[in-house]
Motif scaffolding. Structure first.
Motif, PDB file in Angstrom:
ATOM      1  N   PHE A 149       9.063   0.267  12.083  1.00 54.58           N
ATOM      2  CA  PHE A 149       9.193   0.331  10.758  1.00 54.58           C
ATOM      3  C   PHE A 149       8.200  -0.676   9.862  1.00 54.58           C
ATOM      4  O   PHE A 149       8.042  -0.406   8.744  1.00 54.58           O
ATOM      5  CB  PHE A 149      10.548  -0.781  10.580  1.00 54.58           C
ATOM      6  N   GLY A 150       7.302  -1.358  10.495  1.00 59.39           N
ATOM      7  CA  GLY A 150       6.150  -1.842  10.087  1.00 59.39           C
ATOM      8  C   GLY A 150       4.785  -0.988   9.863  1.00 59.39           C
ATOM      9  O   GLY A 150       3.802  -1.203   9.086  1.00 59.39           O
ATOM     10  N   PHE A 151       4.712   0.011  10.543  1.00 59.30           N
ATOM     11  CA  PHE A 151       3.536   0.907  10.813  1.00 59.30           C
ATOM     12  C   PHE A 151       3.967   2.301  10.784  1.00 59.30           C
ATOM     13  O   PHE A 151       3.386   3.160   9.923  1.00 59.30           O
ATOM     14  CB  PHE A 151       2.742   0.704  12.058  1.00 59.30           C
ATOM     15  N   ILE A 162       0.857  -1.193   0.018  1.00 61.07           N
ATOM     16  CA  ILE A 162       0.102   0.024   0.090  1.00 61.07           C
ATOM     17  C   ILE A 162       0.910   1.175   0.140  1.00 61.07           C
ATOM     18  O   ILE A 162       0.391   2.154  -0.758  1.00 61.07           O
ATOM     19  CB  ILE A 162      -0.957  -0.083   1.222  1.00 61.07           C
ATOM     20  N   THR A 163       2.019   1.205   0.779  1.00 60.88           N
ATOM     21  CA  THR A 163       2.900   2.361   0.632  1.00 60.88           C
ATOM     22  C   THR A 163       3.502   2.382  -0.446  1.00 60.88           C
ATOM     23  O   THR A 163       3.871   3.766  -0.995  1.00 60.88           O
ATOM     24  CB  THR A 163       4.012   1.997   1.789  1.00 60.88           C
ATOM     25  N   ALA A 164       3.869   1.328  -1.287  1.00 62.32           N
ATOM     26  CA  ALA A 164       4.382   1.436  -2.628  1.00 62.32           C
ATOM     27  C   ALA A 164       3.431   2.254  -3.501  1.00 62.32           C
ATOM     28  O   ALA A 164       3.904   2.953  -4.389  1.00 62.32           O
ATOM     29  CB  ALA A 164       4.882   0.075  -3.236  1.00 62.32           C
ATOM     30  N   ILE A 165       2.314   1.735  -3.597  1.00 62.65           N
ATOM     31  CA  ILE A 165       1.159   2.217  -4.205  1.00 62.65           C
ATOM     32  C   ILE A 165       0.978   3.811  -4.046  1.00 62.65           C
ATOM     33  O   ILE A 165       0.873   4.667  -4.982  1.00 62.65           O
ATOM     34  CB  ILE A 165      -0.270   1.649  -4.087  1.00 62.65           C
ATOM     35  N   ILE A 182      -8.436  10.061  -0.607  1.00 61.11           N
ATOM     36  CA  ILE A 182      -8.623  10.056   1.049  1.00 61.11           C
ATOM     37  C   ILE A 182      -8.993   8.790   1.413  1.00 61.11           C
ATOM     38  O   ILE A 182      -8.769   8.600   2.756  1.00 61.11           O
ATOM     39  CB  ILE A 182      -9.537  11.267   1.201  1.00 61.11           C
ATOM     40  N   ALA A 183      -9.930   8.241   0.352  1.00 58.44           N
ATOM     41  CA  ALA A 183     -10.292   6.834   1.154  1.00 58.44           C
ATOM     42  C   ALA A 183      -9.371   5.792   1.334  1.00 58.44           C
ATOM     43  O   ALA A 183      -9.300   5.079   2.441  1.00 58.44           O
ATOM     44  CB  ALA A 183     -11.481   6.337   0.064  1.00 58.44           C
ATOM     45  N   ASN A 184      -8.132   5.935   0.576  1.00 55.98           N
ATOM     46  CA  ASN A 184      -7.272   4.897   0.874  1.00 55.98           C
ATOM     47  C   ASN A 184      -6.414   5.239   2.073  1.00 55.98           C
ATOM     48  O   ASN A 184      -6.140   4.396   2.956  1.00 55.98           O
ATOM     49  CB  ASN A 184      -5.852   5.298  -0.344  1.00 55.98           C
ATOM     50  N   LEU A 185      -6.245   6.635   2.456  1.00 55.23           N
ATOM     51  CA  LEU A 185      -5.450   6.999   3.676  1.00 55.23           C
ATOM     52  C   LEU A 185      -6.464   6.564   4.893  1.00 55.23           C
ATOM     53  O   LEU A 185      -5.899   6.021   5.939  1.00 55.23           O
ATOM     54  CB  LEU A 185      -5.187   8.550   3.625  1.00 55.23           C
ATOM     55  N   VAL A 186      -7.628   6.947   4.781  1.00 55.73           N
ATOM     56  CA  VAL A 186      -8.549   6.927   5.775  1.00 55.73           C
ATOM     57  C   VAL A 186      -8.681   5.305   6.048  1.00 55.73           C
ATOM     58  O   VAL A 186      -8.622   4.764   7.347  1.00 55.73           O
ATOM     59  CB  VAL A 186      -9.825   7.364   5.725  1.00 55.73           C
ATOM     60  N   SER A 187      -8.784   4.554   5.239  1.00 54.85           N
ATOM     61  CA  SER A 187      -8.798   3.043   5.302  1.00 54.85           C
ATOM     62  C   SER A 187      -7.493   2.426   6.020  1.00 54.85           C
ATOM     63  O   SER A 187      -7.769   1.664   6.830  1.00 54.85           O
ATOM     64  CB  SER A 187      -9.034   2.491   4.002  1.00 54.85           C
ATOM     65  N   PHE A 188      -6.556   3.079   5.482  1.00 58.59           N
ATOM     66  CA  PHE A 188      -5.116   2.676   6.139  1.00 58.59           C
ATOM     67  C   PHE A 188      -5.147   2.706   7.628  1.00 58.59           C
ATOM     68  O   PHE A 188      -4.755   1.854   8.418  1.00 58.59           O
ATOM     69  CB  PHE A 188      -4.105   3.034   5.457  1.00 58.59           C
ATOM     70  N   ILE A 189      -5.336   3.928   7.931  1.00 58.02           N
ATOM     71  CA  ILE A 189      -5.377   4.447   9.422  1.00 58.02           C
ATOM     72  C   ILE A 189      -6.493   3.560  10.365  1.00 58.02           C
ATOM     73  O   ILE A 189      -6.061   3.055  11.572  1.00 58.02           O
ATOM     74  CB  ILE A 189      -5.805   5.965   9.600  1.00 58.02           C
ATOM     75  N   PRO A 230       5.735   3.530   7.377  1.00 53.45           N
ATOM     76  CA  PRO A 230       4.987   3.647   6.156  1.00 53.45           C
ATOM     77  C   PRO A 230       3.460   4.445   6.452  1.00 53.45           C
ATOM     78  O   PRO A 230       3.364   5.156   5.603  1.00 53.45           O
ATOM     79  CB  PRO A 230       4.187   2.103   6.082  1.00 53.45           C
ATOM     80  N   LEU A 231       3.078   5.099   7.565  1.00 61.26           N
ATOM     81  CA  LEU A 231       2.231   5.792   7.664  1.00 61.26           C
ATOM     82  C   LEU A 231       2.582   7.375   7.305  1.00 61.26           C
ATOM     83  O   LEU A 231       1.776   7.924   6.815  1.00 61.26           O
ATOM     84  CB  LEU A 231       1.672   5.631   9.161  1.00 61.26           C
ATOM     85  N   LEU A 232       3.727   7.497   7.856  1.00 60.33           N
ATOM     86  CA  LEU A 232       4.300   8.902   7.377  1.00 60.33           C
ATOM     87  C   LEU A 232       4.491   8.980   5.782  1.00 60.33           C
ATOM     88  O   LEU A 232       4.193  10.106   5.355  1.00 60.33           O
ATOM     89  CB  LEU A 232       5.604   9.124   8.331  1.00 60.33           C
TER      90      LEU A 232
END
Length: 307
Positions: free
Chosen positions: A181-183, A107-110, A223-230, A186-188
């Motif tokens: 390193f795992g969350f 998801i981070t790579a995308i 925005i949906a991608n970011l909110v879903s991840f969080i 990637p969140l940043l």
């Protein structure tokens, strides 16, 4: 205190949690397999040409499917005494963690791929390619399979009565590494990329009604991608952080058990990502639907209103 901590009932789920598991994991398994298998079939068998984004999405589908395949065993472990062997339990636990963090990194790579394509469109083709995307995915797999092996070496032997549950009040030494390193990192990265993409797209809105609709839709997807991840991954990593701190500080059995309850619920949210991915990534892509229904990619030049 040590005697009390050693008697903590980490491996005994209350009836309410068993019922919660039944209600949640059966639909998650069904829709997770259905949505990801359909998307995988479309991208692998129907797409005429693969792009960098396609490579990352297929990688994400594979990771999500492998996570979903652990759900029946997780449900069995929650409802029944584990009698399938410690070897299978370790393999399932490793598969779960490897593929969960594989999903996070993909998801981070995308998000980064989208950032490069929109912020640096002229240089994007020279910077990215299908081969580079494939190599990146291979590096991710090698990295996390190695981490999974190290996790097995670090973890204690599972008993024959429990699986998918932490069976000791002692802190897991690799937890801070998984959390940072795992969350956190990637969140940043995802937040930075998503913020820049939204600002860039917003600047490109013109008086052209169709373009306004297209940009607004793209912004909503980001925005949906970011909110879903969080929503999916923040609670579980908060749970891991709190549990590691509590175990390190030798917290009471009552506190540890309450934290363990929170982790069980947060795990459901993390696992729900396997279904949400199909909604916010694959099924939001116009190319997916055009291929699915064999329509042309041509769209009307003008449109009176956003749909």
């Amino acid at each position: 205190m040590e005697v009390e901590r050693s008697n903590c009932s980490f491996t005994t789920l209350r009836l309410s949690f068993q019922t919660f598991s039944l209600i949640t994991y059966i639909p998650l398994f069904f829709f997770g397999i259905l949505c990801n298998a359909l998307a995988l079939w479309i991208f692998c068998c129907k797409m005429p040409k693969w792009t960098e984004t396609t490579v990352f999405m297929v990688n994400l589908m594979v990771a999500d499917i492998l996570v979903v395949l652990t759900f029946p065993f997780r449900l069995y472990a929650f409802l029944h005494k584990w009698d399938l062997g410690s070897g299978l339990c370790k393999a399932l636990m490793s598969s779960y963690f490897v593929n969960m963090y594989m999903s996070i990194f993909t998801i981070t790579a995308i998000a980064f791929d989208r950032y490069l394509a929109i912020r640096h469109p002229l240089k994007y083709k020279s910077w990215m390619s299908v081969r580079k995307a494939s190599v990146t995915c291979c590096i991710f797999w090698i990295l996390f399979i190695t981490v999974g092996i190290l996790r097995n070496l670090e973890s204690r032997d599972y008993t024959l009565t429990t699986c998918f549950q932490k069976d000791s009040p002692e802190p897991f030494n690799l937890s801070p590494i998984f959390i940072v390193f795992g969350f956190v990192l990637p969140l940043l990265v995802i937040s930075f990329c998503s913020g820049n993409v939204i600002m860039t797209l917003s600047v490109k809105i013109t008086l052209d009604t169709y373009k306004q609709c297209s940009v607004n839709k793209a912004v909503k997807i980001v925005i949906a991608n970011l909110v879903s991840f969080i929503i999916c991954f923040l609670p579980i990593h908060m749970g891991y952080t709190i549990r590691f701190a509590a175990e390190s500080l030798k917290a009471s059995c009552y506190i540890l058990e309450k934290i363990n309850d929170f982790v069980h619920v947060a795990n459901f949210l993390a696992n729900a990502n396997c279904v949400l991915d199909s909604v916010v990534y694959y099924f939001a892509a116009s190319e997916f639907w055009h291929v699915l229904f064999k329509q042309k990619l041509t769209l009307p030049k003008y449109k009176s209103s956003c749909v």
